[in-house]
Design an enzyme around this catalytic site. Structure first.
Site, PDB file in Angstrom:
ATOM      1  N   TYR A 154       0.830  -1.214   0.000  1.00  0.00           N
ATOM      2  CA  TYR A 154       0.000   0.000   0.000  1.00  0.00           C
ATOM      3  C   TYR A 154       0.864   1.264   0.000  1.00  0.00           C
ATOM      4  O   TYR A 154       0.586   2.216  -0.723  1.00  0.00           O
ATOM      5  CB  TYR A 154      -0.900  -0.060   1.236  1.00  0.00           C
ATOM      6  CG  TYR A 154      -1.906   1.050   1.401  1.00  0.00           C
ATOM      7  CD1 TYR A 154      -3.103   1.054   0.678  1.00  0.00           C
ATOM      8  CD2 TYR A 154      -1.694   2.084   2.312  1.00  0.00           C
ATOM      9  CE1 TYR A 154      -4.050   2.061   0.865  1.00  0.00           C
ATOM     10  CE2 TYR A 154      -2.631   3.087   2.508  1.00  0.00           C
ATOM     11  CZ  TYR A 154      -3.806   3.068   1.778  1.00  0.00           C
ATOM     12  OH  TYR A 154      -4.746   4.060   1.976  1.00  0.00           O
ATOM     13  N   LYS A 158       0.847   4.108  -2.830  1.00  0.00           N
ATOM     14  CA  LYS A 158       0.477   5.494  -2.523  1.00  0.00           C
ATOM     15  C   LYS A 158       1.618   6.466  -2.823  1.00  0.00           C
ATOM     16  O   LYS A 158       1.379   7.623  -3.186  1.00  0.00           O
ATOM     17  CB  LYS A 158       0.029   5.608  -1.063  1.00  0.00           C
ATOM     18  CG  LYS A 158      -1.304   4.899  -0.765  1.00  0.00           C
ATOM     19  CD  LYS A 158      -2.405   5.337  -1.721  1.00  0.00           C
ATOM     20  CE  LYS A 158      -3.797   5.029  -1.212  1.00  0.00           C
ATOM     21  NZ  LYS A 158      -4.830   5.365  -2.227  1.00  0.00           N
TER      22      LYS A 158
END
Ligand SMILES: NC(=O)c1ccc[n+]([C@@H]2O[C@H](COP(=O)([O-])OP(=O)(O)OC[C@H]3O[C@@H](n4cnc5c(N)ncnc54)[C@H](O)[C@@H]3O)[C@@H](O)[C@H]2O)c1
Length: 253
Positions: A154, A158
């Site tokens: 993640y 991001k």
């Protein structure tokens, strides 16, 4: 602005959470809003909130990581709502685990939804923006882009979205298109509820613990993020591009 000139916004992952709040907020700003999520029926509540307040909205079922579904969704939105010139790439998933336990499937899922999804959606919408000589792209990054235990997939996605945003700003600026990223800190949604469950804490207790670490001493709400997105998508924000705004109740960098 008359209905024929009304700008059309696309918000992905808008059945709930930050996406739903953003869809409702952009409708309140006078936009017609395409409410995209995996399941069209799940978009009903968001669409009803918008139409009950006198706005225009369309529910669209689409997996943002699927090229054919994205192309079909944008074609349908252009046909039924009008050519989209505002895009909020918000759809997201977590597949948290420590590196040594993370499966390649969990890595790929997170990359596909966040990065491939934002790429496919932006590529599909940009032609309408170029035609209109106006566009606003907002990508949802995260404070996790700076690193967060258990989120190697993640946080990489991001951080990747920040580079994606800056390059969009460089490539598309000459067409009147801006691209910016909003990077939320802790926001109360199903996503953070799932994180609390993963670490074995009650959600209330998890929120209270998080708030003590945040300078403004509270956790965020979906509307805190919708406010920032409303600014970046505004007609007046045309000279603000390639930026990453942390909306986290305190400074992060
Ligand atoms: N909640 C937070 O604290 C927080 C913090 C930083 C960043 N973010 C980011 O903000 C965005 C929204 O998060 P949220 O907290 O509202 O999450 P959420 O889980 O409440 O909502 C995400 C939505 O995205 C949809 N979605 C997932 N995969 C999809 C796909 N392939 N195609 C279409 N839709 C899909 C889900 O069905 C869901 O409705 C995400 O990108 C998330 O990573 C959230």
């Amino acid at each position: 602005m008359s209905t024929t000139e009304q700008r059309v916004a696309v918000v992905t992952g808008a059945a709930r959470g930050i996406g739903a709040a953003t869809a409702v907020r952009l409708a309140a700003e006078g936009r017609a809003v395409a409410v995209i999520d995996l399941d069209e029926a799940a978009c009903k509540d968001t669409v009803e909130k918008i139409t009950a307040a006198g706005g225009r909205a369309l529910a669209v079922g689409c997996d943002v990581s699927d090229e054919a579904q994205v192309e079909a969704a944008i074609a349908r939105i252009a046909e039924e709502l009008g050519a989209p010139t505002i895009l909020v790439n918000n759809a997201g998933v977590l597949r948290d685990n420590l590196l040594f336990k993370m499966s390649a499937g969990d890595w790929d899922t997170v990359m596909n939804v966040h990065l491939r999804g934002a790429f496919l959606m932006t590529r599909a919408v940009q032609k309408h923006m170029v035609d209109a000589k106006f566009g606003r792209v907002v990508n949802l990054s995260s404070s996790s882009a700076l690193g967060n235990r258990g989120q190697v997939n993640y946080s990489a996605a991001k951080a990747g979205l920040q580079g994606f945003t800056k390059t969009l700003a460089i490539e598309l600026g000459k067409f009147g298109i801006t691209a910016n990223a909003v990077a939320p800190g802790f926001i109360v949604t199903d996503m953070t509820a799932a994180t609390a469950a993963r670490v074995g804490m009650g959600f209330e207790e998890f929120q209270a613990a998080a708030a003590t670490q945040i300078p403004v001493q509270r956790v965020g709400r979906p509307d805190d993020i919708a406010n920032a997105i409303a600014f970046f998508t505004g007609d007046d924000a045309g000279f603000v591009s390639g930026q990453v705004m942390y909306v986290a109740g305190g400074p992060l960098n």
